[in-house]
Design an enzyme around this catalytic site. Structure first.
Site, short mmCIF file in Angstrom:
data_model
loop_
_atom_site.label_atom_id
_atom_site.label_comp_id
_atom_site.label_asym_id
_atom_site.label_seq_id
_atom_site.Cartn_x
_atom_site.Cartn_y
_atom_site.Cartn_z
N MET A 85 -11.96 -5.86 4.25
CA MET A 85 -11.17 -4.78 5.37
C MET A 85 -10.96 -5.66 6.56
O MET A 85 -11.95 -5.96 7.18
CB MET A 85 -11.84 -3.60 5.26
CG MET A 85 -12.00 -2.69 4.32
SD MET A 85 -10.37 -2.22 3.63
CE MET A 85 -9.72 -1.47 4.84
N HIS A 135 -8.32 1.72 -4.39
CA HIS A 135 -9.25 1.46 -3.23
C HIS A 135 -9.68 2.86 -3.00
O HIS A 135 -9.28 3.63 -2.56
CB HIS A 135 -8.27 0.84 -2.15
CG HIS A 135 -9.33 0.76 -0.94
ND1 HIS A 135 -8.77 0.29 0.30
CD2 HIS A 135 -10.65 0.55 -0.66
CE1 HIS A 135 -9.75 0.03 1.22
NE2 HIS A 135 -10.92 0.51 0.66
N ASP A 193 -4.58 4.02 -2.05
CA ASP A 193 -5.81 4.52 -1.24
C ASP A 193 -6.25 5.70 -1.48
O ASP A 193 -5.36 6.69 -1.10
CB ASP A 193 -5.39 4.20 0.17
CG ASP A 193 -5.13 2.61 0.63
OD1 ASP A 193 -6.06 1.97 0.63
OD2 ASP A 193 -3.84 2.34 1.20
N MET A 217 -12.18 4.83 -1.12
CA MET A 217 -12.73 5.12 0.27
C MET A 217 -13.39 6.39 -0.14
O MET A 217 -13.10 7.38 0.69
CB MET A 217 -11.85 4.98 1.45
CG MET A 217 -11.28 3.59 1.59
SD MET A 217 -9.76 3.66 2.61
CE MET A 217 -8.66 3.59 1.23
N SER A 225 0.73 -1.07 0.07
CA SER A 225 0.02 -0.18 -0.07
C SER A 225 0.92 1.17 -0.08
O SER A 225 1.74 1.67 0.97
CB SER A 225 -0.89 0.07 1.24
OG SER A 225 -1.66 1.31 1.42
N MET A 279 -8.77 8.47 -0.25
CA MET A 279 -9.74 8.85 0.64
C MET A 279 -10.40 10.24 0.58
O MET A 279 -9.58 11.15 0.20
CB MET A 279 -9.13 8.57 2.17
CG MET A 279 -8.45 7.61 2.33
SD MET A 279 -7.61 7.34 3.73
CE MET A 279 -6.75 5.76 3.81
N HIS A 337 -1.13 -1.14 -4.66
CA HIS A 337 -2.27 -0.63 -3.65
C HIS A 337 -2.28 0.80 -3.70
O HIS A 337 -1.32 1.38 -2.84
CB HIS A 337 -2.77 -1.46 -2.36
CG HIS A 337 -3.96 -1.32 -1.72
ND1 HIS A 337 -4.85 -2.14 -2.31
CD2 HIS A 337 -4.32 -0.55 -0.77
CE1 HIS A 337 -6.04 -1.47 -1.39
NE2 HIS A 337 -5.68 -0.47 -0.84
N ASP A 371 -6.96 -6.38 3.47
CA ASP A 371 -6.17 -4.94 3.86
C ASP A 371 -6.45 -4.58 5.00
O ASP A 371 -7.46 -4.02 5.41
CB ASP A 371 -7.07 -4.02 2.69
CG ASP A 371 -6.33 -2.62 2.55
OD1 ASP A 371 -5.07 -2.22 3.02
OD2 ASP A 371 -6.93 -1.73 1.96
C1 DX5 Z 1 -6.44 1.66 5.52
C2 DX5 Z 1 -6.10 1.25 3.88
C3 DX5 Z 1 -4.85 0.37 3.82
C4 DX5 Z 1 -3.66 0.76 4.79
C5 DX5 Z 1 -3.10 -0.58 5.10
O1 DX5 Z 1 -7.46 2.48 5.21
O2 DX5 Z 1 -7.08 1.13 3.05
O3 DX5 Z 1 -4.69 -0.19 2.58
O4 DX5 Z 1 -2.80 1.53 3.99
O5 DX5 Z 1 -2.05 -0.16 5.85
P1 DX5 Z 1 -1.28 -1.15 6.99
O6 DX5 Z 1 -0.99 -2.31 6.33
O7 DX5 Z 1 -0.46 -0.38 7.52
O8 DX5 Z 1 -2.52 -1.65 7.74
ZN ZN Z 2 -6.73 0.16 1.28
#
Ligand code: DX5
Ligand code: ZN
Length: 231
Positions: free
Chosen positions: A144, A69, A38, A71, A11, A40, A36, A178
């Protein structure tokens, strides 16, 4: 259990964003299968990260697929810019959908914009039954194992039952996990039937990323009952 390929997806949330192209190259040299990414929106989750222009730059620097991903509260609205930015997998959260029809409409919108693979994600407190009716419409289910928003949280083992249930229901496409994956928890995910394994802090915080990814891959293969070979 599944023929879906084992995929290790660092990630980029845990990377050095000031040197993102270098970080992309570093993870690829270390053996990553996917990146990956993220996204947000500060609304669906209490944090803000990056949008399509930065995803596009990551895509330009990458030779491996981008696993994006989302969010965000309104994924359909942003399908086109993320598709154009180069998302290979584009995943929305089932919690933003009123009902099955809306989830199907979002998946269809993603495909209309040319996204190669569509994913649906569910939070730790969302029952797996919410996604079972739309399994035919998605290429990936993201289970998740932390509440989304931040890296570095602790793995919630209860969610492993959802992975087992998806495989028991006959879902053979990608099941991804994840949040909180590390040397202890990642093999549990693979054993339960997950094939796409995301890790942020455990990979970017490792002293030697290449060794860590190789160890994760070997441990996951053992957990899947495959012959373990490093590489
Ligand atoms: C959390 C993200 C993850 C995050 C995971 O909201 O969707 O992808 O980066 O990080 P670790 O592996 O540190 O839990
Ligand atoms: Zn993620």
């Amino acid at each position: 259990m599944t023929d879906a390929p084992l995929l290790i997806a660092p990630s980029l949330l845990s990377c050095d964003f000031a040197r993102i192209a270098d970080e992309v190259a570093r993870t690829e040299a270390a053996g990553a299968d996917w990146h990956h990414v993220d996204v947000m929106d500060g609304h669906f989750v209490p944090n803000l990260t990056i949008g399509p222009p930065v995803v596009s730059k990551i895509h330009a620097a990458a030779t491996k697929p981008l696993d994006v991903h989302l969010m965000i509260t309104d994924p359909a609205k942003y399908a086109e810019p993320f598709a154009k930015a180069g998302a290979h997998v584009l995943t929305f959260h089932i919690e933003v959908c009123r009902d099955e029809a809306e989830a199907r409409a979002i998946a269809a919108t993603f495909r209309e914009h040319g996204v190669p693979q569509v994913g649906v994600a569910l939070n730790p407190d969302t029952p797996v039954d919410r996604v079972l009716p739309i399994l035919d419409a998605v290429d990936l289910v993201l289970v998740m194992s932390v509440f989304p928003g931040f890296g570095g949280q602790s793995f919630i083992p209860d969610v492993l039952d959802k992975v087992r249930r998806l495989r028991a229901e006959g879902y053979t496409r990608h099941v991804e996990m994840d949040g909180g994956l590390n040397a202890e928890t990642l093999p549990l995910c693979a054993e339960a039937g997950a094939n796409a394994l995301v890790a942020g802090s455990a990979i970017f915080g490792a002293p030697d990323m290449k060794t860590t990814i190789a160890e994760f891959r070997a441990a996951a293969r053992r957990a899947r009952g495959e012959a373990s070979r490093v590489g």
